[in-house]
Structure formats: structure tokens, C-alpha cells
Design a protein around this motif. Structure first.
Motif, PDB file in Angstrom:
ATOM      1  N   ALA A  61     -11.124   7.561 -17.379  1.00 38.30           N
ATOM      2  CA  ALA A  61     -10.780   7.186 -16.006  1.00 38.30           C
ATOM      3  C   ALA A  61      -9.253   7.227 -15.889  1.00 38.30           C
ATOM      4  O   ALA A  61      -8.627   6.351 -15.314  1.00 38.30           O
TER       5      ALA A  61
ATOM      6  N   TYR B 236      -0.395  -2.065 -14.437  1.00 32.96           N
ATOM      7  CA  TYR B 236      -0.262  -3.000 -15.572  1.00 32.96           C
ATOM      8  C   TYR B 236      -0.608  -4.410 -15.098  1.00 32.96           C
ATOM      9  O   TYR B 236      -1.335  -5.154 -15.752  1.00 32.96           O
TER      10      TYR B 236
ATOM     11  N   ASN C 264       8.073   4.724 -12.518  1.00 31.88           N
ATOM     12  CA  ASN C 264       7.518   4.786 -11.178  1.00 31.88           C
ATOM     13  C   ASN C 264       7.666   3.380 -10.586  1.00 31.88           C
ATOM     14  O   ASN C 264       7.216   2.429 -11.222  1.00 31.88           O
TER      15      ASN C 264
ATOM     16  N   LYS D 216      -0.539  14.497 -13.433  1.00 29.98           N
ATOM     17  CA  LYS D 216       0.687  14.849 -12.746  1.00 29.98           C
ATOM     18  C   LYS D 216       1.078  16.297 -13.049  1.00 29.98           C
ATOM     19  O   LYS D 216       0.694  17.197 -12.319  1.00 29.98           O
TER      20      LYS D 216
HETATM   21  C1  LIG Z   1       0.128   8.170 -11.950  1.00 26.07           C
HETATM   22  C2  LIG Z   1       0.479   7.216 -13.042  1.00 26.07           C
HETATM   23  C3  LIG Z   1      -0.421   6.907 -14.051  1.00 26.07           C
HETATM   24  C4  LIG Z   1      -1.887   7.135 -13.840  1.00 26.07           C
HETATM   25  O1  LIG Z   1      -2.379   8.165 -14.360  1.00 26.07           O
HETATM   26  P1  LIG Z   1      -3.951   8.441 -14.341  1.00 26.07           P
HETATM   27  O2  LIG Z   1      -4.068   9.177 -15.628  1.00 26.07           O
HETATM   28  O3  LIG Z   1      -4.189   9.259 -13.140  1.00 26.07           O
HETATM   29  O4  LIG Z   1      -4.705   7.154 -14.351  1.00 26.07           O
HETATM   30  C5  LIG Z   1      -0.029   6.119 -15.107  1.00 26.07           C
HETATM   31  N1  LIG Z   1       1.216   5.625 -15.151  1.00 26.07           N
HETATM   32  C6  LIG Z   1       2.096   5.885 -14.192  1.00 26.07           C
HETATM   33  C7  LIG Z   1       3.450   5.322 -14.281  1.00 26.07           C
HETATM   34  C8  LIG Z   1       1.756   6.661 -13.091  1.00 26.07           C
HETATM   35  O5  LIG Z   1       2.628   6.847 -12.113  1.00 26.07           O
END
Ligand SMILES: *Cc1c(COP(=O)(O)O)cnc(C)c1O
Length: 346
Positions: free
Chosen positions: A77, A108, A153, A208
Motif C-alpha cells: 500500500a 508519520y 515534503n 513519484k
Molecule cells: C508521496 C510520499 C510518500 C508516499 O508514498 P506512497 O509510496 O505513495 O505511499 C512517502 N513519503 C513522502 C514524503 C511522500 O511525499
């Protein structure tokens, strides 16, 4: 030392043993898993349970990342699943805590809350770098995990190498380094340091740079002991057949990934230059990711005006240290042009 960080009841946990754990051969008449032997309701066949440990995928991941298969865990997931499992592996609810460094990624906090794990915080400095003195002051003997996101982010910047090193050296718990955006940064991954720091966990994702957010695949790189315990607590078939197969296809086609990253970086450069010409944008933060954080005096109005034109950005103006800020993902050439046009006519 790692063993001491893991929740005691998990050390002794007997995991679910699936049919595919008990008989590993590939040939035979399989009447052991209550699958549908006739076929699937779809044309494409999915009637068999997938490999619970994604061995074929891990073989290719190990090669791609120059790691050993035993250092890799895959979340079905996304890396969100990895975040959740890491908290569950190390933190005793209400007793252990995690340290977050806001402003940062929201999952988190959500995962800690779901698991009833208390959160401590040490804000980033105004330049969005780690306040290492504050971090070391804030942790206590129950702090099990520090989450560091780099590039971060929503602030888009890489965290300085020396400060991450300092934390790895001085903190005796687990350091999770979330590298969801590492492919857009001009720096190597921390995966090369895994053997040196057994308490380091590196997270990456296919969502990403690889452009496969819809498949939901996250990567955890860690000490084999940690991977082993993650395997024990995960749900048995956490990565679907179609996700395993499709991501493998993408991995073998990494040239396309590289080309997309180059295109996004070129678009990012262009967008930064054009945003810099707009009086509406009062500050553009440096970016090492596939998005930019910009400050404006009227974030809410700008946000709403863009929405009216069906251009959706992320309003981060109420996040502490990001006051007045919008987070803008790099789009295609024409999407970025439309955004710039809308901002010019605001
Ligand atoms: C987008 C993002 C994720 C999430 O990634 P998924 O693999 O799509 O769950 C994890 N950490 C950060 C900092 C993100 O921006």
C-alpha cells in the motif's frame, strides 16, 4: 542492539504460515490454498495467490539499488504501509514515542495516532534544515524512531548530510530517512550507508519518479534483521500479483524513468524562472523535488482563483513555518503554462 528496540511480544511472535510458505515448489497440482482452479472472472488470470515475499521483484530491486535482497522489504500500500509497519514494529502504544520534524509529511503523525503512539516534535529551522541540538534535547529514553524526510515534503529541500550523520551517530533508536523524492535531487541515496548504520531505514517509493502511484508500491531498505521482523508482521500477501508484475516491467525499463525525471527537472527549471518574474510570488524556496513551495501574500485567494480555473495546487499556508505558502507539483509543459497564465492574470 537492534533486537532491544523491537517490541518484546513481536520478538516471540509466530507469524501466519501461508500455503505458499509450507510448499515452495512451482510445479504441481495445487490443491492447498482454496484458490479457484478453473480461472478468474477476468480475461487475465489472477486465480493464484502471489509470491508473499516478492522474490523476483526483490532480485531486480537488489540489482538496481546495489543492495542485497535480504535488505529489502516491499510495501503493497505504498511506502505509507512501510511507515505504518515500522511504527508497529518498534513502538509500544502509549509507552514509546516517535520524534517528528515539522513541517513534514503527514502520514508519520497519522500512523502514530492510529497506533496510539505519542509524538514529540522538534521543528525544522527557518531554513528548513534540522535543528540537531533541539532534536537531541527533545528525545528521551522512550523515543524509538526519528522520521527525517529528505528531500522534505512540503518544503522541497534536501536535508544536509552532516546533520543526518550527527543524528545517526548520536541517537540510539531507529532513524527513518524518507527518500520519496530522492530521484529529483542531485545527490546519492543513503542506501550506501545501511551497512555502516544498522539503525538506519531508508524509504523510497514507485509513486513519484517512477510514475506508478496507482500501483501502491513502497520500498524499505534496512538491516536484514529489521526486514525479517517486518516480514513477520506484514499481512501475508501484501503486494498483489498485478503490482509485482507491472512494477517489474517498469524496473526493466528504467530508461523511461530517467527520461521522465529529466523532463520534470527541465520543467522545474523553467517554472522556477517564470515564477520568479511574478510579483504575486514573494518567495520561492529552493527545490530538490518534483514540486516547488512558493510564498504569496494572498495564499487563500490565489488558491481559490486557481481552483476556479480547474488548476489544483496544495494550500499549505496554515502549516507552521509555511505561512502563506502553496505547494505546486511540476506538471507537463502545457499544464505549467496554464498555471503561469492563471497566476499572471490573478
Ligand atoms: C508521496 C510520499 C510518500 C508516499 O508514498 P506512497 O509510496 O505513495 O505511499 C512517502 N513519503 C513522502 C514524503 C511522500 O511525499
Amino acid at each position: 542492539m537492534l533486537q532491544k528496540l523491537i517490541r518484546p511480544h513481536i520478538l516471540n511472535l509466530k507469524p501466519y504460515s501461508s500455503a505458499r510458505d509450507e510448499y515452495k515448489g512451482k510445479e504441481g497440482i495445487f490443491l492447498d490454498a482454496n484458490e479457484n482452479a478453473i480461472g478468474s472472472a477476468t480475461d487475465r488470470l489472477f486465480n493464484r495467490y502471489p509470491d508473499p515475499y516478492q522474490n523476483e521483484l526483490k532480485k531486480h530491486l537488489a540489482e538496481f539499488h546495489a543492495l542485497r535482497e535480504e535488505q529489502i522489504f516491499v510495501g503493497g500500500a505504498g511506502s505509507d504501509e512501510c511507515i505504518e509497519l515500522i511504527i508497529r514494529l518498534f513502538c509500544e502504544p502509549k509507552e514509546d514515542n516517535i520524534l517528528l520534524l515539522p513541517p513534514t509529511y503527514g502520514m508519520y503523525e497519522v500512523s502514530a495516532n492510529v497506533n496510539n503512539v505519542p509524538i514529540k516534535t522538534a521543528n525544522l529551522k527557518p531554513d528548513f534544515q534540522l535543528d540537531t541540538a533541539k532534536i537531541l534535547q527533545t528525545i528521551d529514553s522512550h523515543t524509538k524512531i526519528i522520521f527525517i524526510c529528505s528531500p522534505n515534503n512540503p518544503t522541497a529541500n534536501l536535508i544536509h548530510r552532516e546533520s543526518i550523520l550527527e543524528i545517526l551517530e548520536k541517537f540510539e533508536g531507529i532513524v527513518v530517512l524518507d527518500e520519496a523524492y530522492i530521484d529529483f535531487a542531485d545527490t546519492p541515496s543513503w542506501t550506501t550507508e545501511l551497512d555502516r548504520f544498522p539503525n538506519l531505514i531508508v524509504l523510497q517509493t514507485f509513486s513519484k519518479a517512477w510514475g506508478m502511484a496507482g500501483l501502491r508500491l513502497g520500498k524499505t531498505f534496512a538491516n536484514p534483521l529489521i526486514v525479517n521482523y517486518l516480514n513477520k508482521i506484514k499481512l501475508p500477501y501484501n503486494v498483489s500479483q498485478i503490482a509485482q508484475e507491472t512494477v517489474l516491467e517498469g524496473l526493466k525499463n528504467s530508461k523511461k524513468q530517467q527520461n521522465m525525471v529529466q523532463e520534470i527537472l527541465a520543467e522545474r527549471q523553467n517554472l522556477l524562472e517564470e515564477l520568479g518574474k511574478l510579483p504575486l510570488i514573494t518567495h520561492i524556496f529552493p527545490t530538490d523535488a518534483n514540486f516547488v513551495l512558493v510564498r504569496t501574500e494572498k495564499p487563500q485567494q490565489v488558491y481559490e482563483d486557481l481552483v476556479k480555473q480547474k488548476i489544483i495546487v496544495r494550500n499549505r499556508s496554515k502549516v507552521s513555518l509555511c505561512e502563506g505558502c502553496l505547494r505546486i507539483t511540476i506538471g507537463t509543459r502545457s499544464e505549467n503554462a496554464a498555471l503561469l497564465e492563471a497566476l499572471r492574470s490573478f
